[in-house]
Design an enzyme around this catalytic site. Structure first.
Site, PDB file in Angstrom:
ATOM      1  N   HIS A 196       0.868  -1.183   0.000  1.00  0.00           N
ATOM      2  CA  HIS A 196       0.000   0.000   0.000  1.00  0.00           C
ATOM      3  C   HIS A 196       0.903   1.231   0.000  1.00  0.00           C
ATOM      4  CE1 HIS A 196      -3.505  -2.494   1.804  1.00  0.00           C
ATOM      5  NE2 HIS A 196      -3.605  -2.411   0.495  1.00  0.00           N
ATOM      6  N   GLU A 199       1.936   3.877   2.949  1.00  0.00           N
ATOM      7  CA  GLU A 199       2.403   3.351   4.232  1.00  0.00           C
ATOM      8  C   GLU A 199       3.927   3.346   4.270  1.00  0.00           C
ATOM      9  OE1 GLU A 199       0.263  -0.360   4.520  1.00  0.00           O
ATOM     10  OE2 GLU A 199      -1.667   0.659   4.280  1.00  0.00           O
ATOM     11  N   ARG A 254      -3.073   5.004  -2.154  1.00  0.00           N
ATOM     12  CA  ARG A 254      -2.966   3.654  -1.598  1.00  0.00           C
ATOM     13  C   ARG A 254      -2.742   2.578  -2.658  1.00  0.00           C
ATOM     14  NH1 ARG A 254      -5.782   0.311   2.636  1.00  0.00           N
ATOM     15  NH2 ARG A 254      -6.727  -1.510   1.649  1.00  0.00           N
ATOM     16  N   HIS A 324       2.613  -3.602   6.687  1.00  0.00           N
ATOM     17  CA  HIS A 324       1.667  -2.500   6.482  1.00  0.00           C
ATOM     18  C   HIS A 324       1.803  -1.492   7.620  1.00  0.00           C
ATOM     19  CE1 HIS A 324      -0.973  -4.646   3.492  1.00  0.00           C
ATOM     20  NE2 HIS A 324      -0.471  -5.701   4.119  1.00  0.00           N
ATOM     21  N   GLU A 399       0.748  -5.051  10.771  1.00  0.00           N
ATOM     22  CA  GLU A 399       0.465  -3.616  10.795  1.00  0.00           C
ATOM     23  C   GLU A 399       1.407  -2.961  11.798  1.00  0.00           C
ATOM     24  OE1 GLU A 399      -1.718  -1.963   8.985  1.00  0.00           O
ATOM     25  OE2 GLU A 399      -3.035  -3.521   8.147  1.00  0.00           O
TER      26      GLU A 399
END
Length: 439
Positions: A196, A199, A254, A324, A399
């Protein structure tokens, strides 16, 4: 020593040659919604599917009771969105979490440009975010500097004809089983960042970790042992076109940059495009949505080529992570369903090992569980495909920092701490995996 006025003058004269965006987020706000019941979840979930029509963007994609939901709201939608949140007898409380997203982006841009202007060295700075060109030059440097350990690999070309490149770390030594015998069947690890585009902490973290593995080999006994036991495939930037776009056009982009059936909407979500339960749940068929799954599975050339490269390793890869941001979560399959796979405990125990080692450094707390259970249902994800199709047992989506204070705009002063704690988690996890794959 340059005077302050001169520094400022030079800085603004050079902004156009480095970090400069066409899309402005001036006076865009991030609202933090407080969800307390299922009616509110249903209401906000339904709206999230059409939010892009109002240029409203959900930074949080999981909607749960007593968990904050962050939403970017443009100035033109402030009044109407506030009215919506109190409509239909289902009131959703909120606070303005960021008052001006554009100001935050601009301030970070100024710092980045000033740092580049005043830098007295050509060395790659691990505490800074870098352009794709700089990252790819760094890859070349690593392959040259650590030629006994690192070899370049090319996944292929992107939609906009950019190289998708990474490098393999391998000591060329035979792995050792737990009983002490040698085996020529060395297992492999794959870590990638930047699927993405917005990020940025993801590529920065992968880069920091890869450099540490290279520079500490032969010095740190734990890292030396792991590099002798495993081959490491490192892909710092997966979505190269999208990443370049975040540096030149739109900091908060994104998706990929492919054309779609809607002339004004571009790209697909590369983490909804994998050919495993593609676009069943938690993805959109709308080309204008941030979670657009693509016209078909593997429609995005970047995704199809990474999948092919992984498949071509013929089962050597036993561990995969797609990094991410943000939310601080260590997640295992499945994403497409809340049902747990047969090896869930084996995978989740690995998550626990990782997040405990991570937390021991700075106290950063991560959640863990399956993707669908801990964050949201998302079909067509990388971790589901690597586990479900490529048989990579220890497949994860991670994440990174933070939990929303800065969101996708994590300051550069958090790059090194994020890298250090993530490295600690990864070392513990790979040690855990070693015990299972070399038994």
């Amino acid at each position: 020593m340059l005077s302050s006025p001169l520094i400022v003058l030079i800085l603004f004269l050079t902004i156009g040659t480095s970090v400069c965006y066409e899309k402005s987020y001036a006076n865009h706000q991030v609202w933090r919604l407080h969800i307390t019941n299922n009616e509110q979840i249903a209401k906000i979930s339904a709206f999230s599917h059409i939010a892009h029509l109002h240029d409203i963007n959900f930074w949080s994609e999981h909607f749960r009771i007593d968990e904050p939901v962050d939403v970017r709201v443009p100035p033109a939608a402030v009044d109407s969105f506030a009215e919506f949140l109190t409509s239909d007898g289902v009131k959703i409380e909120y606070v303005v979490h960021m008052g001006d997203v554009g100001a935050i982006i601009e301030n970070q841009k100024i710092v980045q440009n000033l740092t580049r202007l005043l830098s007295n060295t050509n060395d790659f700075a691990y505490d800074k975010y870098h352009t794709l060109e700089e990252i790819q030059a760094w890859i070349d440097q690593m392959v040259s500097t650590y030629s006994e350990l690192a070899t370049l690999f090319t996944v292929g070309k992107s939609y906009e004809n950019r190289d998708i490149i990474g490098f393999k770390i391998s000591s060329k030594k035979m792995a050792t089983k737990l009983d002490g015998t040698k085996t020529a069947m060395k297992k492999a690890v794959w870590w990638d960042g930047g699927i993405h585009a917005r990020e940025w902490i993801s590529p920065a973290t992968v880069i920091y970790i890869a450099y540490t593995f290279l520079s500490k080999y032969g010095q740190d006994p734990t890292i030396t042992h792991l590099v002798d036991q495993f081959d490491f495939y490192i892909l710092p930037v997966f979505n190269v076109d999208g990443y370049v776009y975040t540096w030149t056009k739109d900091r908060l982009w994104r998706k990929t940059r492919s054309k779609t059936s809607v002339p004004t909407c571009f790209g697909a979500d590369p983490n909804r495009n994998w050919d495993y339960h593609w676009c069943e749940n938690g993805a959109s068929h709308d080309p204008c949505s941030d979670t657009f799954c693509g016209g078909k599975a593997f429609s995005e050339i970047e995704v199809s080529q990474v999948a092919k490269y992984i498949a071509d390793q013929q089962g050597a890869i036993v561990h995969y992570i797609n990094f991410h941001s943000y939310s601080q979560l260590w997640m295992s399959p499945w994403g497409w369903t809340a049902a747990r796979p047969a090896q869930y405990k084996l995978q989740d125990d690995g998550s626990v090992v990782a997040i405990n080692a991570l937390a021991a450094l700075y106290g950063t707390k991560y959640g863990h569980g399956s993707i669908a259970e801990i964050i949201y249902v998302s079909s067509g994800s990388s971790a589901d495909w690597t586990y479900g199709t490529a048989n990579v047992t220890f497949s994860y989506g991670v994440e990174l920092r933070d939990t929303g204070e800065y969101g996708f705009l994590l300051p550069e002063n958090q790059i090194i701490p994020t890298g250090q704690e993530t490295l600690a988690g990864l070392i513990a996890l790979v040690q855990y995996i070693e015990k299972h794959v070399y038994a």
